[in-house]
Structures are given as structure tokens and as C-alpha cells.
Design a protein around this motif. Sequence first.
Motif, PDB file in Angstrom:
ATOM      1  N   UNK A  76       0.828  -1.206   0.000  1.00  0.00           N
ATOM      2  CA  UNK A  76       0.000   0.000   0.000  1.00  0.00           C
ATOM      3  C   UNK A  76       0.869   1.266   0.000  1.00  0.00           C
ATOM      4  N   UNK A  77       2.193   1.086  -0.069  1.00  0.00           N
ATOM      5  CA  UNK A  77       3.102   2.234  -0.074  1.00  0.00           C
ATOM      6  C   UNK A  77       3.799   2.353  -1.429  1.00  0.00           C
ATOM      7  N   UNK A  99      -1.353   8.598  11.381  1.00  0.00           N
ATOM      8  CA  UNK A  99      -1.957   8.130  12.637  1.00  0.00           C
ATOM      9  C   UNK A  99      -0.934   7.403  13.520  1.00  0.00           C
ATOM     10  N   UNK A 100       0.270   7.932  13.564  1.00  0.00           N
ATOM     11  CA  UNK A 100       1.295   7.371  14.440  1.00  0.00           C
ATOM     12  C   UNK A 100       2.135   6.272  13.822  1.00  0.00           C
ATOM     13  N   UNK A 105      -3.658   3.865  -0.499  1.00  0.00           N
ATOM     14  CA  UNK A 105      -5.053   3.803  -0.069  1.00  0.00           C
ATOM     15  C   UNK A 105      -5.151   4.068   1.431  1.00  0.00           C
ATOM     16  N   UNK A 106      -5.221   5.354   1.814  1.00  0.00           N
ATOM     17  CA  UNK A 106      -5.220   5.688   3.247  1.00  0.00           C
ATOM     18  C   UNK A 106      -6.416   5.096   3.987  1.00  0.00           C
ATOM     19  N   UNK A 107      -7.511   4.848   3.273  1.00  0.00           N
ATOM     20  CA  UNK A 107      -8.719   4.318   3.904  1.00  0.00           C
ATOM     21  C   UNK A 107      -8.480   2.929   4.497  1.00  0.00           C
ATOM     22  N   UNK A 108      -7.387   2.290   4.077  1.00  0.00           N
ATOM     23  CA  UNK A 108      -7.076   0.954   4.602  1.00  0.00           C
ATOM     24  C   UNK A 108      -6.647   1.013   6.064  1.00  0.00           C
ATOM     25  N   UNK A 109      -6.323   2.193   6.558  1.00  0.00           N
ATOM     26  CA  UNK A 109      -5.863   2.320   7.942  1.00  0.00           C
ATOM     27  C   UNK A 109      -6.848   3.115   8.761  1.00  0.00           C
ATOM     28  N   UNK A 110      -7.009   2.657   9.982  1.00  0.00           N
ATOM     29  CA  UNK A 110      -7.915   3.343  10.894  1.00  0.00           C
ATOM     30  C   UNK A 110      -7.172   4.476  11.584  1.00  0.00           C
TER      31      UNK A 110
END
Length: 194
Positions: free
Chosen positions: A17-18, A173-174, A187-192
Motif C-alpha cells: 500500500x506504499x 496516525x502514528x 489507499x489511506x482508507x485501509x488504515x484506521x
Amino acid sequence: MSVEPTKIAMTEFTNTNLATLLSEEQIQERIAEIGAEITREYTGKDLVLVGVLKGSCVFMADLMRAIDLPLTIDFMAVSSYKDENRSSGDVEILKDLSKPIRDKHVIIVEDIVDTGLTLSRLLEILGSRGAASIKLASFLDKPEPRIKKELKIDYTGFVIPNEFVVGYGLDWAGRFRNLPFVAVVKNPAAYQLS
Ligand code: IMP
Ligand code: MG
């Protein structure tokens, strides 16, 4: 007979995802150049590098080892208030410097300048403390969203497009601060978000 699904090897550093934007080699090469420049310009001066936590910690560690001069380091931690994900310019000092900077030549070390609001405010705060000079070193410069157009970055690692990047100290987000390279999260939506 059951068939095992193919296992895709995906570690934090090989996360699919990167998308790599800056490689470890590119980063190290550029930091050596900036370090040499600072070494030339600060010879004979009482230099203190002020890192802005947490994002600058990796850049700070590499940059200071590329400066062949006597120097000291210090850190500040600030939180910028964001409205609708936009920096508002209000900066709260979470951790102040451990020593005064009066008569010192200061270089503020940042991970990235985006709107420029955080750094402008930090400059105002540190500008009133009697330093001999204050300059800015930012690993990344994302000029497109800049609000503080007048902000001058004296030492820039790389100018990047208006995309959210992670790695080499920068987080989502840390997460991802430990990547040795800089990448765009596809795809940033893959991470909470925490
Ligand atoms: P600004 O210049 O006041 O908008 O805020 C800059 C701060 O926002 C940086 O120090 C980072 O902590 C954060 N930031 C801005 N853009 C990015 C990015 O692409 N990735 C990770 N953090 C970012
Ligand atoms: Mg930061």
C-alpha cells in the motif's frame, strides 16, 4: 485436497500500500550535502539544532551526524490544532527547550512544511528569546498548501508534490515513522485513524 492460498510476503517496509517517493540512498545523499553546507556556514559559531518532535527525530539524527562541527541539540514538542484537517496556526507547546538559546545560532529542524502555520508560530515563539540567529531546516517542503507564503526555509531536503507522505519520521496516525524511505500511502482508507 485443500489448496493453501498463496501467501504474499508483506512486511512493514514492503507494504504494497506504499509507493516509494524517496529512497534511502537519495535521502542520505541529500543530507550529506545539507550537512556540508551547514558545516561551512556555521564554522566558529555556537550552534544548537532544535528538533520539533516527533516527526523530525529521524532527520535530526542523520543531519547532526552530517555536520562536522561542535554543536548541541535540543527538542521541542508542539501540537498544532487542526480544523477540518487544516492547521489553524494555534500551537501549543507540549515540551519546551531544556536550555535558553540566548546568543546561540539556532537551526530549527522540521520534518515537513505544509501550510507553514506551525513553523511560523514556532519562529515567533523562539524569535523572542534573544538568539544570535534562527534558521530553518526542513526535510520536506510541500509548497502547494502553503498559507504562510513568506516563510523562508533555509535548508530544504526535497520539494514534494501535494500528497500525504509517510516514513523517515513522518507518520499516518502514528504509524510508519520507522520506514527508512519516504512513501505515498496509496489507499489511506485501509488504515484506521486513532
Ligand atoms: P503545517 O506546516 O503547520 O501545515 O504543519 C506541518 C505539520 O503537519 C508537519 O510537521 C507534520 O507533522 C504534518 N504534516 C503535513 N503534511 C504531512 C504529510 O504529508 N505527512 C505527514 N505529516 C504531515
Ligand atoms: Mg511535525
